[in-house]
Scaffold this motif. Structure first.
Motif, mmCIF file in Angstrom:
data_model
loop_
_atom_site.group_PDB
_atom_site.id
_atom_site.type_symbol
_atom_site.label_atom_id
_atom_site.label_comp_id
_atom_site.label_asym_id
_atom_site.label_seq_id
_atom_site.Cartn_x
_atom_site.Cartn_y
_atom_site.Cartn_z
ATOM 1 N N MET A 14 46.097 49.048 50.459
ATOM 2 C CA MET A 14 46.052 50.013 49.380
ATOM 3 C C MET A 14 45.909 49.263 48.058
ATOM 4 N N LYS A 15 45.146 49.810 47.153
ATOM 5 C CA LYS A 15 44.984 49.202 45.842
ATOM 6 C C LYS A 15 45.878 49.959 44.867
ATOM 7 N N ALA A 65 39.641 56.114 48.365
ATOM 8 C CA ALA A 65 40.027 55.212 49.449
ATOM 9 C C ALA A 65 41.524 54.944 49.440
ATOM 10 N N ALA A 66 42.108 54.778 48.248
ATOM 11 C CA ALA A 66 43.524 54.441 48.163
ATOM 12 C C ALA A 66 44.401 55.537 48.742
ATOM 13 N N ASP A 109 44.131 55.565 52.468
ATOM 14 C CA ASP A 109 44.811 54.357 52.936
ATOM 15 C C ASP A 109 46.325 54.579 52.957
ATOM 16 N N TYR A 138 42.269 55.967 57.908
ATOM 17 C CA TYR A 138 41.766 54.632 57.581
ATOM 18 C C TYR A 138 40.238 54.606 57.622
ATOM 19 N N ALA A 154 39.000 56.094 54.455
ATOM 20 C CA ALA A 154 39.116 55.121 53.366
ATOM 21 C C ALA A 154 37.977 54.106 53.419
ATOM 22 N N LEU A 155 37.639 53.662 54.625
ATOM 23 C CA LEU A 155 36.605 52.629 54.775
ATOM 24 C C LEU A 155 35.201 53.167 54.537
ATOM 25 N N ASP A 197 35.333 52.681 50.791
ATOM 26 C CA ASP A 197 35.438 51.261 50.414
ATOM 27 C C ASP A 197 35.455 50.415 51.689
ATOM 28 N N LYS A 226 35.291 47.406 52.320
ATOM 29 C CA LYS A 226 35.943 46.099 52.249
ATOM 30 C C LYS A 226 37.440 46.216 51.959
ATOM 31 N N LEU A 227 38.020 47.381 52.156
ATOM 32 C CA LEU A 227 39.443 47.572 51.882
ATOM 33 C C LEU A 227 40.245 46.976 53.031
ATOM 34 N N SER A 260 43.419 46.460 53.683
ATOM 35 C CA SER A 260 44.586 47.150 54.226
ATOM 36 C C SER A 260 44.173 48.267 55.175
#
Length: 288
Positions: free
Chosen positions: A1-2, A211-212, A215, A234, A237-238, A241, A243-244, A246
């Motif tokens: 998570m960002k 995405a966050a 995630d 998940y 989220a991907l 993003d 390249k995430l 987490s």
């Protein structure tokens, strides 16, 4: 998570209010000069989403004519130019301008908050929280400063204090970007899973389908053992993003727990290639 990276605030005053803090320059009686002066105020204030370089140029012209401005107006110009430098990732110049703004008007909360955001982006987390503390002391109803300080506490892995600050941010400004997801993430790590799920769902309902947020909710489902739902979130989220790390690692764990050893190992390897410490992060989150 960002985690929320922090949001730099503007001058904090509408253009018309700023005009009341500025004295008309002695040489601005000419209509053309007066028009240029007013346009500089608009650009320096970020009106119409002006590019950073245009904002810097306009603020600089106002600052250079500083003898024609009140200290409060000059503090706003320095703060706004600091915001523009921050937008260009010129963080040292931004901090210099925020420092000058504070010198001119020590009761002005915005540059304290904005200086904290820059320190947060520079990974100087103790300095960031100190700056947010000062902003909140000056304005106890400053929702954005609470949210930004929560983001700094996330970076310091102090999830309980992050939740407390998100509580205040949500109480003051429930529509502020990222606060519902930030509290969801913090609560998920702390194990308050039902409350976290409510926060993530609220974030998605409020339009934070990023995405966050997926995630964060994926972590909740991973912790509750709903591995299919975790994989779905998940994967969502991907898609946003790819390249995430987490989300890749979490999806890999969920696949392993469902018996998909090959698929899980592929995701985990991909996550570690992006962020080698991601496994340690999940151990800290209480998931192995």
């Amino acid at each position: 998570m960002k985690p929320r990276a922090g949001s730099v605030g503007g001058g904090g005053l509408p253009v018309l209010c700023i005009l009341l803090l500025l004295a008309a320059p002695a040489g601005a009686q000419d209509p053309k000069q007066k028009s240029n002066y007013l346009r500089n105020i608009e650009l320096c204030s970020g009106l119409d989403h002006a590019p950073a370089d245009a904002r810097i140029g306009a603020c600089t012209e106002l600052i250079d004519a500083g003898q024609d401005m009140t200290p409060a107006g000059l503090a706003i110009a320095y703060n706004n130019r600091g915001n523009a430098y921050a937008a260009k990732q010129d963080y040292d110049r931004a901090i210099g301008d925020f420092d000058r703004s504070i010198e001119l008007n020590p009761t002005y909360a915005k540059p304290f908050n904005n200086r904290g955001v820059v320190y947060l982006r520079k990974h100087e987390y103790d300095r960031a929280t100190d700056a947010f503390d000062q902003a909140i002391r000056l304005n106890p109803n400053y929702g954005e400063a609470f949210a930004n300080r929560a983001g700094a506490y996330l970076k310091k892995n102090d999830y309980a204090r992050a939740v407390q600050d998100y509580d205040q941010a949500i109480r003051l400004e429930p529509k502020l970007d990222g606060v519902w997801n930030g509290r969801c993430w913090s609560r998920a790590i702390l194990g308050a899973l039902q409350e976290a799920l409510q926060d993530c769902n609220k974030a998605l309902q409020a339009g934070e389908a990023n995405a966050a947020t997926y995630d964060s909710r994926g972590l909740i489902y991973l912790k509750t053992g709903d591995f299919g739902a975790a994989i779905d979130d998940y994967s969502a989220a991907l898609r946003i993003d790819p390249k995430l790390a987490s989300a890749l690692y979490g999806r890999g764990l969920a696949k392993l727990k469902r018996g998909d050893k090959a698929g899980g190992n592929v995701d985990i390897a991909a996550a570690k290639a992006i962020q080698g410490s991601v496994g340690d992060d999940f151990t800290r989150y209480g998931v192995q």
